[in-house]
Design an enzyme around this catalytic site. Structure first.
Site, mmCIF file in Angstrom:
data_model
loop_
_atom_site.group_PDB
_atom_site.id
_atom_site.type_symbol
_atom_site.label_atom_id
_atom_site.label_comp_id
_atom_site.label_asym_id
_atom_site.label_seq_id
_atom_site.Cartn_x
_atom_site.Cartn_y
_atom_site.Cartn_z
ATOM 1 N N MET A 26 -2.154 -3.588 -6.277
ATOM 2 C CA MET A 26 -1.949 -4.916 -6.872
ATOM 3 C C MET A 26 -2.402 -4.967 -8.332
ATOM 4 O O MET A 26 -3.123 -5.873 -8.741
ATOM 5 C CB MET A 26 -2.673 -5.962 -6.018
ATOM 6 C CG MET A 26 -2.230 -5.955 -4.561
ATOM 7 S SD MET A 26 -0.436 -6.092 -4.323
ATOM 8 C CE MET A 26 -0.278 -7.871 -4.423
ATOM 9 N N HIS B 131 8.146 -4.106 -3.092
ATOM 10 C CA HIS B 131 7.771 -5.504 -3.314
ATOM 11 C C HIS B 131 8.392 -6.368 -2.216
ATOM 12 O O HIS B 131 9.577 -6.207 -1.898
ATOM 13 C CB HIS B 131 8.252 -5.957 -4.694
ATOM 14 C CG HIS B 131 7.816 -7.351 -5.013
ATOM 15 N ND1 HIS B 131 6.522 -7.646 -5.421
ATOM 16 C CD2 HIS B 131 8.467 -8.540 -4.944
ATOM 17 C CE1 HIS B 131 6.422 -8.954 -5.603
ATOM 18 N NE2 HIS B 131 7.580 -9.515 -5.316
ATOM 19 N N SER C 243 -0.600 -0.406 5.406
ATOM 20 C CA SER C 243 0.405 -0.147 6.449
ATOM 21 C C SER C 243 1.592 0.636 5.883
ATOM 22 O O SER C 243 2.204 1.433 6.598
ATOM 23 C CB SER C 243 0.859 -1.450 7.115
ATOM 24 O OG SER C 243 1.643 -2.225 6.240
ATOM 25 N N ASN C 244 1.910 0.422 4.622
ATOM 26 C CA ASN C 244 2.994 1.222 4.015
ATOM 27 C C ASN C 244 2.555 2.659 3.784
ATOM 28 O O ASN C 244 3.351 3.593 3.946
ATOM 29 C CB ASN C 244 3.493 0.573 2.720
ATOM 30 C CG ASN C 244 4.429 -0.573 3.004
ATOM 31 O OD1 ASN C 244 5.581 -0.373 3.371
ATOM 32 N ND2 ASN C 244 3.918 -1.800 2.887
ATOM 33 N N LEU D 278 -0.940 -4.071 -12.569
ATOM 34 C CA LEU D 278 0.118 -3.596 -13.463
ATOM 35 C C LEU D 278 -0.230 -2.185 -13.922
ATOM 36 O O LEU D 278 -1.391 -1.879 -14.194
ATOM 37 C CB LEU D 278 0.218 -4.507 -14.690
ATOM 38 C CG LEU D 278 0.989 -5.811 -14.514
ATOM 39 C CD1 LEU D 278 0.950 -6.611 -15.812
ATOM 40 C CD2 LEU D 278 2.431 -5.536 -14.117
HETATM 41 C C1 GAR Z 1 3.331 -5.010 1.072
HETATM 42 O O1 GAR Z 1 4.002 -6.089 1.689
HETATM 43 C C2 GAR Z 1 3.895 -4.737 -0.310
HETATM 44 O O2 GAR Z 1 5.261 -4.995 -0.386
HETATM 45 C C3 GAR Z 1 3.106 -5.723 -1.143
HETATM 46 O O3 GAR Z 1 1.808 -5.658 -0.624
HETATM 47 C C4 GAR Z 1 1.878 -5.388 0.771
HETATM 48 C C5 GAR Z 1 0.912 -4.271 1.098
HETATM 49 O O4 GAR Z 1 0.815 -4.090 2.480
HETATM 50 N N1 GAR Z 1 3.145 -5.371 -2.527
HETATM 51 C C6 GAR Z 1 3.196 -6.269 -3.513
HETATM 52 O O5 GAR Z 1 3.159 -7.467 -3.337
HETATM 53 C C7 GAR Z 1 3.313 -5.674 -4.909
HETATM 54 N N2 GAR Z 1 3.628 -6.667 -5.875
HETATM 55 P P1 GAR Z 1 0.120 -2.771 3.069
HETATM 56 O O6 GAR Z 1 -1.230 -2.620 2.346
HETATM 57 O O7 GAR Z 1 -0.059 -3.053 4.512
HETATM 58 O O8 GAR Z 1 1.032 -1.609 2.789
#
Ligand code: GAR
Length: 193
Positions: free
Chosen positions: A89, A108, A12-13, A91
């Site tokens: 997800m 994050h 979604s991001n 490092l």
């Molecule tokens: C988001 O909430 C992002 O902040 C988090 O994963 C999600 C991905 O959502 N990232 C972490 O936790 C990194 N440590 P998305 O796939 O819908 O963009």
């Protein structure tokens, strides 16, 4: 500016970044998506936007170094200048960090340094904090430890479910990340000139 987005999940991001690029709110082009999970919906989203999507799975490489070298080679083929982690997800290791010093940013879902690592939303919910939020930061070798670029808070109200908290956080993410990416692009651009 030539951008690469890395994702592991829903994307979604990634979608929010693509929409901001298409509106002209981010002055950059997303040249490719790098993904480490074959079933990630982010891959479908990339196809929908005509963005080349490449799957790199660590299990297909002998070492993490070899895995990151393969990614680096692809990034160099596309002349990528800035890496945007969007729910990636893993490092980042020295191979990519050295090649993209101060050119990798991450989002994050907590107010770092609180709740780093996996399931930050669940961690905040379980801790019963009343304020959490979103952090955008430069990536270093640690887990969610790099210099903070921007943060925005959300309130957790009585009766909010975990899903309510997630929805509030993601709403902030989809607004904050594009805005912050554009600020970073402007800063890198002004340093270059
Ligand atoms: C988001 O909430 C992002 O902040 C988090 O994963 C999600 C991905 O959502 N990232 C972490 O936790 C990194 N440590 P998305 O796939 O819908 O963009």
């Amino acid at each position: 500016m030539k951008l690469a987005v890395f994702a592991s999940g829903n994307g979604s991001n990634f979608e929010a970044v693509m929409e901001a690029v298409n509106r002209g709110d981010i002055q950059g082009e997303v040249k490719l998506l790098v993904c480490d999970k074959p079933n990630a919906y982010a891959m479908e989203r990339a196809k929908g936007h005509g963005v080349p999507a490449f799957l790199f799975q660590p299990k297909d490489f002998v070492t993490k170094e070899a895995y990151e070298f393969a990614i680096l080679d692809k990034l160099q083929n596309y002349n990528v200048e800035l890496i945007i982690l969007a729910g990636y997800m893993r490092l980042i290791g020295p191979t990519l960090l050295n090649a993209f010093e101060h050119k990798i940013i991450n989002i994050h879902p907590s107010l770092l340094p609180s709740f780093p690592g996996l399931d930050a939303i669940g961690q905040a919910f379980d801790a019963k904090v009343r304020v959490s939020g979103v952090t955008v930061h430069f990536v270093d070798a640690g887990m969610d430890t790099g210099p903070i670029i921007d943060q925005e808070a959300i309130r957790i109200e009585d009766g909010d479910t975990r899903e309510d908290v997630q929805r509030k956080i993601q709403q902030v993410e989809h607004r904050l990340y594009p805005k912050t990416i554009q600020r970073v692009i402007e800063k890198i651009g002004s340093v270059k000139h």
